[in-house]
Design a protein around this motif. Structure first.
Motif, PDB file in Angstrom:
ATOM      1  N   ILE A 247       1.683   4.881 -12.568  1.00  0.00           N
ATOM      2  CA  ILE A 247       0.305   3.368 -11.719  1.00  0.00           C
ATOM      3  C   ILE A 247      -1.121   4.685 -11.549  1.00  0.00           C
ATOM      4  O   ILE A 247      -2.737   3.931 -12.180  1.00  0.00           O
ATOM      5  N   LEU A 248      -1.404   6.031 -12.056  1.00  0.00           N
ATOM      6  CA  LEU A 248      -1.932   6.758 -12.272  1.00  0.00           C
ATOM      7  C   LEU A 248      -2.868   5.990 -14.032  1.00  0.00           C
ATOM      8  O   LEU A 248      -4.108   6.115 -13.928  1.00  0.00           O
ATOM      9  N   HIS A 249      -1.880   6.059 -15.127  1.00  0.00           N
ATOM     10  CA  HIS A 249      -2.113   6.434 -16.151  1.00  0.00           C
ATOM     11  C   HIS A 249      -2.548   4.525 -16.137  1.00  0.00           C
ATOM     12  O   HIS A 249      -3.624   4.889 -17.106  1.00  0.00           O
ATOM     13  N   PHE A 293      -3.147   2.070  -3.518  1.00  0.00           N
ATOM     14  CA  PHE A 293      -1.863   2.270  -4.143  1.00  0.00           C
ATOM     15  C   PHE A 293      -2.211   0.154  -3.095  1.00  0.00           C
ATOM     16  O   PHE A 293      -1.627  -0.845  -3.684  1.00  0.00           O
ATOM     17  N   GLN A 294      -2.531   0.599  -1.937  1.00  0.00           N
ATOM     18  CA  GLN A 294      -2.080  -0.561  -1.099  1.00  0.00           C
ATOM     19  C   GLN A 294      -3.141  -1.736  -1.876  1.00  0.00           C
ATOM     20  O   GLN A 294      -2.753  -2.434  -1.777  1.00  0.00           O
ATOM     21  N   MET A 295      -4.450  -1.057  -1.608  1.00  0.00           N
ATOM     22  CA  MET A 295      -5.305  -1.643  -2.577  1.00  0.00           C
ATOM     23  C   MET A 295      -5.287  -2.576  -3.790  1.00  0.00           C
ATOM     24  O   MET A 295      -5.529  -3.864  -4.433  1.00  0.00           O
ATOM     25  N   TRP A 296      -4.954  -1.476  -5.036  1.00  0.00           N
ATOM     26  CA  TRP A 296      -4.823  -2.179  -6.041  1.00  0.00           C
ATOM     27  C   TRP A 296      -2.728  -3.101  -6.245  1.00  0.00           C
ATOM     28  O   TRP A 296      -3.124  -3.526  -6.799  1.00  0.00           O
ATOM     29  N   MET A 297      -2.970  -3.147  -4.917  1.00  0.00           N
ATOM     30  CA  MET A 297      -1.788  -4.389  -5.054  1.00  0.00           C
ATOM     31  C   MET A 297      -1.994  -5.321  -5.594  1.00  0.00           C
ATOM     32  O   MET A 297      -1.553  -6.191  -5.643  1.00  0.00           O
ATOM     33  N   THR A 300      -5.809  -8.097 -10.241  1.00  0.00           N
ATOM     34  CA  THR A 300      -5.337  -8.419 -11.283  1.00  0.00           C
ATOM     35  C   THR A 300      -4.763  -8.055 -12.176  1.00  0.00           C
ATOM     36  O   THR A 300      -3.973  -9.244 -13.318  1.00  0.00           O
ATOM     37  N   ASP A 301      -4.301  -6.930 -12.443  1.00  0.00           N
ATOM     38  CA  ASP A 301      -3.904  -7.070 -13.759  1.00  0.00           C
ATOM     39  C   ASP A 301      -2.524  -6.950 -13.543  1.00  0.00           C
ATOM     40  O   ASP A 301      -2.385  -6.223 -12.271  1.00  0.00           O
ATOM     41  N   GLU A 302      -1.420  -7.450 -13.521  1.00  0.00           N
ATOM     42  CA  GLU A 302      -0.257  -7.809 -13.749  1.00  0.00           C
ATOM     43  C   GLU A 302       0.774  -6.196 -13.256  1.00  0.00           C
ATOM     44  O   GLU A 302       1.126  -6.128 -12.595  1.00  0.00           O
ATOM     45  N   GLU A 309       3.328  -1.577  -6.007  1.00  0.00           N
ATOM     46  CA  GLU A 309       3.951  -2.579  -4.894  1.00  0.00           C
ATOM     47  C   GLU A 309       5.440  -2.056  -4.983  1.00  0.00           C
ATOM     48  O   GLU A 309       6.030  -1.955  -3.763  1.00  0.00           O
ATOM     49  N   ARG A 310       5.733  -1.896  -6.564  1.00  0.00           N
ATOM     50  CA  ARG A 310       6.594  -0.520  -6.244  1.00  0.00           C
ATOM     51  C   ARG A 310       6.808   0.796  -5.615  1.00  0.00           C
ATOM     52  O   ARG A 310       8.329   0.315  -4.814  1.00  0.00           O
ATOM     53  N   PHE A 311       6.135   1.079  -5.866  1.00  0.00           N
ATOM     54  CA  PHE A 311       6.109   2.526  -5.196  1.00  0.00           C
ATOM     55  C   PHE A 311       6.216   2.144  -3.954  1.00  0.00           C
ATOM     56  O   PHE A 311       6.239   3.023  -2.643  1.00  0.00           O
ATOM     57  N   THR A 312       4.668   1.682  -3.168  1.00  0.00           N
ATOM     58  CA  THR A 312       4.233   1.420  -1.582  1.00  0.00           C
ATOM     59  C   THR A 312       5.702   0.532  -1.069  1.00  0.00           C
ATOM     60  O   THR A 312       5.816   1.104   0.132  1.00  0.00           O
TER      61      THR A 312
END
Length: 432
Positions: A247-249, A293-297, A300-302, A309-312
């Protein structure tokens, strides 16, 4: 009375599930606990992503730091009046024990690897920089913050003080083994700490153990061995760490490509640019990261959206045993097949390894030289290295164990068309 000697009018105690009570009598220690920099440790989990494997592992670096302080306090109480122990080092030892983990960032080691940071470097910056912690330490003396930093950095001249929080049998390890065992619900990390504390003795440059306490130390060494493989290197925890890292990368890659985030990564920008200040670092804790992470779910970048979503929601990667030395050809074929079916292998095919050296004896000139645990023999008062007296410890001494896993999204593979030749070949490589 100087600030260094100032005592609270009434002793403060913290109820603790591991040590029963943590006792605070020194005004300095009480003031340090109340600083924003130390209170921040409440928002950094001790075991990073392990809460996704062991649901009880929600304890914090704050808990652990208090525990290390309490163990050092007990050790010093037992050392008082013994040869080689200078009680002038008492407050320094307590402060270093309390503050030793001050620089940990969110999800600690995973976060450090991505942004090439070092929590020990940030610990030093907090202790020596323009912080509340530094203001308190400086009230003792102008050079006291530097002394605390040197103890934590293992460069302080009195190696006995350093060994209390950084050796192969120190307060740091004795606390986290028991605390992590308690909160994960496993039985591996338990050992007779009270016995070990009673048989510890100070010598010129380290703590040694009376030979009569050897079996308690054996139990401690084996507890550490089991905890690393059953808890710290648990493959499910590592799966979560892999996703966190990716995610961070991905977020950094998108930022570098001028991607327009729907939710701007304000707290991360200085880290993406490699210019994070101490103030930036202290603002970033785990609740903040999880909020992003919640917001980045919803991005538009799949890839970023899927990984968040996987981590959350704990939708983690599957894994298999993998030996890169023997299976590199298979890995290269998998890498190619993933690209052919539209699964980005840079984010969804990850080789991860863990290794541990449970106990080592002194090996001059080798990287990360380790001062061994010494037993104080009866009658002669000679020192004997632990593995020379213990068959149990000798059996694992100097033996580094490494474990490799290959992580991948099984759901993506299962979703491929049933008649896909690539799907059949991927399954054949992974599971046969």
């Amino acid at each position: 009375m100087s600030y260094k000697d100032e005592q609270l009018s009434e002793e403060k105690v913290f109820k603790d599930p591991v040590h029963r009570y943590v006792h605070v009598k020194d005004q300095v220690i009480w003031d340090l606990i109340g600083t924003p920099e130390f209170q921040r440790l409440r928002r950094i989990k001790q075991l990073g992503t392990s809460y996704l494997t062991f649901h009880g592992a929600e304890h914090s670096r704050f808990n652990h730091s208090l525990g290390v302080y309490e163990i050092v306090r007990r050790i010093i109480y037992n050392f008082d009046g013994r040869p080689h122990w200078n009680n002038e080092e008492r407050l320094l030892s307590l402060c270093a024990a309390l503050l030793h983990d001050l620089g940990h960032g969110p999800f600690s080691h995973s976060f450090e690897k991505v942004f090439k940071l070092d929590h020990e470097d940030f610990t030093k910056k907090i202790v020596l920089g323009d912080t509340h912690v530094n203001q308190i330490l400086s009230r003792i003396s102008s050079d006291f913050p530097r002394k605390v930093a040197d103890v934590i950095n293992k460069t302080y001249e009195d190696k006995l003080v350093v060994s209390l929080i950084s050796s192969q049998i120190d307060a740091d390890r004795m606390d986290y083994l028991q605390r992590d065992a308690y909160f994960t619900g496993v039985s591996y990390g338990h050992f007779d700490m009270e016995r070990i504390l009673r048989v510890m003795r100070p010598i010129e440059d380290q703590v040694v153990i009376k030979a009569t306490g050897m079996h308690a130390v054996e139990d401690y060494i084996m507890s550490r061995y089991q905890m690393y493989w059953q808890v710290y290197f648990h493959p499910v925890t590592r799966s979560a760490e892999v996703i966190l890292s990716k995610i961070l990368h991905r977020a950094k890659h998108l930022y570098d490509q001028n991607y327009k985030f729907a939710f701007k990564p304000t707290h991360f920008i200085s880290f993406f640019a490699g210019e994070a200040s101490l103030a930036d670092y202290l603002k970033l804790d785990e609740p903040v990261v999880l909020f992003y992470f919640q917001m980045w779910m919803d991005e538009t970048d799949e890839i970023l959206s899927d990984l968040c979503e996987r981590f959350t929601n704990r939708h983690l990667f599957q894994y298999i045993e993998f030996n890169p030395n023997k299976q590199m050809k298979a890995w290269m074929e998998l890498y190619s097949l993933f690209k052919q079916v539209g699964i980005n292998p840079e984010y969804y095919l990850v080789d991860d390894s863990s290794s541990d050296l449970p106990y080592d004896f002194y090996r001059p000139g080798e990287e990360e030289e380790r001062l061994p645990i010494h037993l104080l023999m009866p009658k002669t008062n000679e020192l004997q290295e632990l593995s020379r007296q213990s068959d149990i410890v000798e059996s694992i001494s100097g033996k580094k164990r490494t474990d490799h896993k290959l992580y991948f999204p099984l759901d993506f593979i299962e979703a491929l068309p049933e008649d896909s030749e690539e799907k059949k070949r991927i399954f054949e490589i992974l599971f046969h």
